[in-house]
Scaffold this active site. Sequence first.
Site, mmCIF file in Angstrom:
data_model
loop_
_atom_site.group_PDB
_atom_site.id
_atom_site.type_symbol
_atom_site.label_atom_id
_atom_site.label_comp_id
_atom_site.label_asym_id
_atom_site.label_seq_id
_atom_site.Cartn_x
_atom_site.Cartn_y
_atom_site.Cartn_z
ATOM 1 N NE ARG A 1 35.542 19.899 70.314
ATOM 2 C CZ ARG A 1 35.844 19.558 69.057
ATOM 3 N NH1 ARG A 1 36.382 18.373 68.803
ATOM 4 N NH2 ARG A 1 35.619 20.395 68.064
ATOM 5 C CB ILE B 1 31.469 21.923 67.916
ATOM 6 C CG1 ILE B 1 32.122 22.158 69.284
ATOM 7 C CG2 ILE B 1 32.082 20.717 67.238
ATOM 8 C CD1 ILE B 1 31.940 20.986 70.245
ATOM 9 C CB SER B 2 35.114 26.448 67.653
ATOM 10 O OG SER B 2 34.248 27.447 67.174
ATOM 11 C CE LYS B 3 41.228 24.811 64.068
ATOM 12 N NZ LYS B 3 42.475 24.855 63.258
ATOM 13 N N PRO B 4 39.052 22.684 69.324
ATOM 14 C CG PRO B 4 39.237 20.582 70.346
ATOM 15 C CD PRO B 4 39.043 21.234 69.002
#
Length: 280
Positions: free
Chosen positions: A100, A126-129
């Site tokens: 990431r 960037i979205s949360k995992p």
Amino acid sequence: MNKKTKTFPLPLSSVVGRSSFDKTRPSPADKKNYVSTQTAMQNKVAHSGLKDPVKKQTQLLQVGWNESNITRSARSMVERLAQSGIKDKVVLQAMQQIPRHLFLESGLWGQAYADIALPIGSHQTISKPSTVAKMIEALRTGMGTQPLNRILEIGTGCGYQAAILAKLGEEVYSIERIKALHELARRNLRPMRIANLRLQYGDGMKGLPQAAPFDGIILAAAGLQVPDALLDQLAIGGRLIAPVGDEKQKLQLIKRVAEREWESVILDDCYFVPLQQGTV
């Protein structure tokens, strides 16, 4: 979960045609995943514009990271995802294989594997995992270890989710409406040499009819409703997952059950940037 069936009366548009790394006794699969991760990292640094090897090493040291730290951080992230309820081992494995931090500025590397959204420029994140994992798991429901045939992503962003999807689909198409982010994703993904991923600069609300139908469609931005063009481009039996709403958003899973019939299920609360039309 609330479940409802909705029939869309509009005519169809024309269309064309072992997850952890054991330092002492790694399995062959773990070794392969580890090498893949490190190679991607090295390629990224090699293409970062820092020609001087000393400067490259300094950049890593400035954020307190080395290859061992990166591997441990990625493993810990995946373990937390599993503990939080993500059960699809194929998704977890893909998320461990894609580093990431390579999709973020070096100053954010120390936060790359935390479960938080992070800025990528152009007022986007960037979205949360956990969000990425939850959406992709929902998209893959019932697939087992089989890949989806064809996937469409709306909102490439920095390219992180697209790289994960490319490990889970035979063909992946990703559309980004912001030119600067489209170019950023190209730079981020180029060193990884992902043969089954195609990036497109364009209006995601129109989808990609020339490549439809899609077995899976995933939206990384929230609209008041899912665009009809995307519903039309979903294959019968295919799944679409999207955040829907304005201030109060819900993560919605839509399955196409017949030529003119779709079923929708609300999965969870969520928060995404707004879905917009056109290109910039």
